[in-house]
Design a protein around this motif. Structure first.
Motif, PDB file in Angstrom:
ATOM      1  N   LEU A 280       0.830  -1.205   0.000  1.00 32.37           N
ATOM      2  CA  LEU A 280       0.000   0.000   0.000  1.00 32.37           C
ATOM      3  C   LEU A 280       0.864   1.254   0.000  1.00 32.37           C
ATOM      4  O   LEU A 280       0.565   2.233  -0.681  1.00 32.37           O
ATOM      5  CB  LEU A 280      -0.925   0.011   1.222  1.00 32.37           C
ATOM      6  N   ARG A 281       1.955   1.224   0.773  1.00 28.72           N
ATOM      7  CA  ARG A 281       2.753   2.443   0.938  1.00 28.72           C
ATOM      8  C   ARG A 281       3.762   2.650  -0.185  1.00 28.72           C
ATOM      9  O   ARG A 281       4.251   3.753  -0.354  1.00 28.72           O
ATOM     10  CB  ARG A 281       3.460   2.419   2.291  1.00 28.72           C
ATOM     11  N   LEU A 282       4.084   1.574  -0.926  1.00 29.53           N
ATOM     12  CA  LEU A 282       5.010   1.747  -2.052  1.00 29.53           C
ATOM     13  C   LEU A 282       4.242   1.742  -3.374  1.00 29.53           C
ATOM     14  O   LEU A 282       4.240   2.723  -4.093  1.00 29.53           O
ATOM     15  CB  LEU A 282       6.100   0.670  -2.018  1.00 29.53           C
ATOM     16  N   ALA A 320      11.709   7.064  -0.813  1.00 32.20           N
ATOM     17  CA  ALA A 320      12.770   7.108   0.204  1.00 32.20           C
ATOM     18  C   ALA A 320      12.195   7.628   1.527  1.00 32.20           C
ATOM     19  O   ALA A 320      12.573   7.172   2.612  1.00 32.20           O
ATOM     20  CB  ALA A 320      13.919   7.999  -0.272  1.00 32.20           C
ATOM     21  N   GLU A 321      11.255   8.551   1.417  1.00 31.63           N
ATOM     22  CA  GLU A 321      10.606   9.084   2.621  1.00 31.63           C
ATOM     23  C   GLU A 321       9.704   8.021   3.270  1.00 31.63           C
ATOM     24  O   GLU A 321       9.573   7.959   4.489  1.00 31.63           O
ATOM     25  CB  GLU A 321       9.762  10.300   2.203  1.00 31.63           C
ATOM     26  N   SER A 322       9.105   7.163   2.445  1.00 32.12           N
ATOM     27  CA  SER A 322       8.152   6.166   2.956  1.00 32.12           C
ATOM     28  C   SER A 322       8.834   4.955   3.580  1.00 32.12           C
ATOM     29  O   SER A 322       8.299   4.366   4.528  1.00 32.12           O
ATOM     30  CB  SER A 322       7.266   5.654   1.816  1.00 32.12           C
ATOM     31  N   PRO A 366      -6.319   8.912   2.052  1.00 32.97           N
ATOM     32  CA  PRO A 366      -6.180   8.535   3.468  1.00 32.97           C
ATOM     33  C   PRO A 366      -5.765   7.072   3.678  1.00 32.97           C
ATOM     34  O   PRO A 366      -5.238   6.733   4.730  1.00 32.97           O
ATOM     35  CB  PRO A 366      -7.575   8.789   4.065  1.00 32.97           C
ATOM     36  N   THR A 367      -5.982   6.209   2.685  1.00 36.88           N
ATOM     37  CA  THR A 367      -5.592   4.812   2.841  1.00 36.88           C
ATOM     38  C   THR A 367      -4.124   4.596   2.469  1.00 36.88           C
ATOM     39  O   THR A 367      -3.407   3.867   3.148  1.00 36.88           O
ATOM     40  CB  THR A 367      -6.464   3.921   1.928  1.00 36.88           C
ATOM     41  N   PHE A 368      -3.683   5.213   1.399  1.00 34.60           N
ATOM     42  CA  PHE A 368      -2.358   4.889   0.847  1.00 34.60           C
ATOM     43  C   PHE A 368      -1.268   5.877   1.243  1.00 34.60           C
ATOM     44  O   PHE A 368      -0.104   5.523   1.265  1.00 34.60           O
ATOM     45  CB  PHE A 368      -2.414   4.854  -0.692  1.00 34.60           C
ATOM     46  N   VAL A 369      -1.654   7.134   1.498  1.00 31.69           N
ATOM     47  CA  VAL A 369      -0.635   8.180   1.637  1.00 31.69           C
ATOM     48  C   VAL A 369      -0.556   8.753   3.061  1.00 31.69           C
ATOM     49  O   VAL A 369       0.532   8.889   3.624  1.00 31.69           O
ATOM     50  CB  VAL A 369      -0.894   9.319   0.618  1.00 31.69           C
TER      51      VAL A 369
END
Ligand code: NAD
Length: 472
Positions: A280-282, A320-322, A366-369
């Motif tokens: 989800l986050r990448l 890189a931030e995630s 709101p779910t992914f970011v």
């Protein structure tokens, strides 16, 4: 019934057909939201199992509850529930297979009782869902929607309980963190509204496995239909195209048994959370990162956006931030994972549209970011690129939001707030149903407002150049 998709002799390329006896398939799985993703993913895995000569008792009966699903009902009825799945690689190879694991379909607005009959049959042991991220909102308490997914599921469970039938497993395959837990929460709440004892029985007896699902599956186009006809000789009113990559990591927790999915490439694990968070986050967050900046720069497709050096640089900085917010993911090298992501994004054959990726942003952002931003703020880390991504969405909404009619109340409210942004730059980020309390954190608000202002003043290209050129 006419056994279409009809395979004619004219196809120049081979298409794999089901070689198993479809007449012997029985419904073991009832699936809500039978759209393109389900057909490219879960239905494909069950087709593989059937091809091994197993899993006859795990046939799929689709259920549609939305008015638009009447089309799926009609197409499947005309094609004996068969459809063609075409995998397109980045180098132009095509692999086509007719999928036979779906063998039935019910359209709830036609006959609610027929859906309930499927849900109460003892042979139905799994109810699975791909009803989109926005599909997990219940109607306000006191309002009823007897054709809603969760009303139907809770009614089915209540009838099974009354009849002494073992309950089915509820298996969410939507892109939501903790999708099993989310489905459980919604179903327990829907049950509680009806009867607290029913809710307690469900909490005690029903399994809600979480899963991480992955295969980029765009909307079918007329060109896809023509390709399936001209190249493979199959007349199919609604084929599915997808990328070759596929992944399904599934929590091994079932109320009444499951198909032997481990034999066909599904990873069954005790904890899906780290895989899900990674994906989800990448992947999903990158889709958001390319969608709005991509549209602002005039791109149409994901592969165009992800070959634009400005967006590539931005996505690398954002990833890189995630990455510090992820947990260790057993068996996965994150550098490889990210490299594979870019190979997948740049596959021109998939022609995934940025407009598809930009739909339902009020649920997807709101779910992914936002969770990544919240975690980074809590850990005292920088959120410049996450905040810039949010600003790209808000700016694109302000510019183009009114072009599309709002589908949900949240979308309607967001579009109204976007119209006030000029005078009230914080209007959208203070909207709690989407943003929670994130607007109380200066660590987010400062870079967010800076990017929003830069987008207005300098445009997307110059804004990205400034962001990407900023100190490491
Ligand atoms: P789709 O538009 O082809 O199908 C969506 C289905 O969900 C339709 O049957 C629609 O009627 C139904 N639906 C929508 N809102 C609903 C609601 N409120 N209640 C009940 N049903 C509802 O889309 P798709 O490509 O199949 O994607 C569906 C979901 O699958 C995504 O939202 C995501 O969670 C998951 N997914 C998709 C992909 C992909 O690449 N397409 C990849 C991974 C996961």
């Amino acid at each position: 019934p006419a056994e279409t998709p009809a395979v004619t002799a004219s196809g120049s390329a081979p298409v794999e057909l089901p070689r198993y006896d479809r007449a012997g398939i029985r419904t073991g799985i009832v699936h809500f939201g039978l759209g393109n993703f389900h057909r490219a993913h879960q239905a494909m895995f069950l087709d593989r199992l059937l091809a091994l000569g197993e899993g006859n008792e795990w046939g799929i009966c689709g259920v549609g509850v939305m008015p638009g699903d009447a089309r799926m009902r009609d197409v499947l009825a005309a094609q004996d529930s068969l459809f063609t799945l075409v995998l397109k690689s980045g180098t132009g190879e095509l692999d086509a297979r007719v999928i036979g694991s779906i063998h039935d379909y019910r359209f709830a607005p036609d006959d609610r009782e027929a859906v309930l009959a499927e849900l109460t049959a003892e042979t139905t042991r799994i109810v699975s869902l791909t009803v989109t991220e926005g599909g997990y909102r219940l109607p306000e308490e006191g309002t009823e929607n007897p054709l809603g997914v969760f009303d139907l599921i809770v009614t089915g469970l209540a009838r099974r309980r009354a009849a002494g039938t073992v309950p089915f497993t509820v298996m969410s395959c939507d892109n939501l963190p903790g999708n099993g837990e989310v489905a459980r929460g919604v179903i327990l709440e829907a049950a509680r509204r009806r009867d607290p004892e029913l809710a307690a029985w469900i909490a005690e007896n029903v399994a809600f496995p979480s899963s991480m699902v992955d295969r980029i599956t765009p909307v079918t186009t007329d060109a896809d239909r023509a390709l399936v006809r001209d190249t493979f000789g199959v007349e199919d009113a609604w084929p599915v195209v997808a990328e070759p990559f596929v992944q399904w990591v599934l929590e091994d927790h079932f109320t009444a048994g499951r198909p032997a999915l481990e034999k066909v490439g599904v990873q069954l694990v005790s904890d899906v959370a780290p895989y899900e968070k990674m994906k989800l986050r990448l992947l999903n967050a990158s889709h958001q990162g390319m969608a709005y900046f991509g549209l602002l720069l005039g791109h149409t497709f994901a592969h165009e956006a992800t070959t634009d050096p400005r967006i590539v640089a931005f996505l690398h900085r954002f990833l890189a931030e995630s990455r510090p917010t992820l947990d260790p993911v057993p068996g996965i090298d994150l550098d490889d994972y990210v490299n594979t992501l870019f190979e997948r994004f740049t596959n021109p054959a998939i022609a995934d549209t940025l407009n598809r990726l930009a739909t339902d942003a009020g649920s997807r952002i709101p779910t992914f970011v936002l969770p990544t931003i919240v975690d980074n703020i809590a850990a005292g880390r920088d959120v410049t690129f996450g905040a810039a991504l949010v600003a790209s969405w808000v700016f694109q909404l302000e510019r183009d939001g009114h072009a599309q009619p709002a589908q949900t109340e949240i979308e309607h409210n967001l579009t109204a707030l976007a119209a006030k942004l000029e005078a009230e730059p914080r209007a959208i980020i203070e909207y709690a149903p989407v943003f929670g309390d994130i607007a109380t954190h200066d660590a987010f608000v400062t870079p967010y407002l800076a990017t929003l202002e830069a987008l207005r003043r300098d445009g997307a290209a110059a804004t990205l150049d400034a962001l990407n050129g900023s100190a490491e």
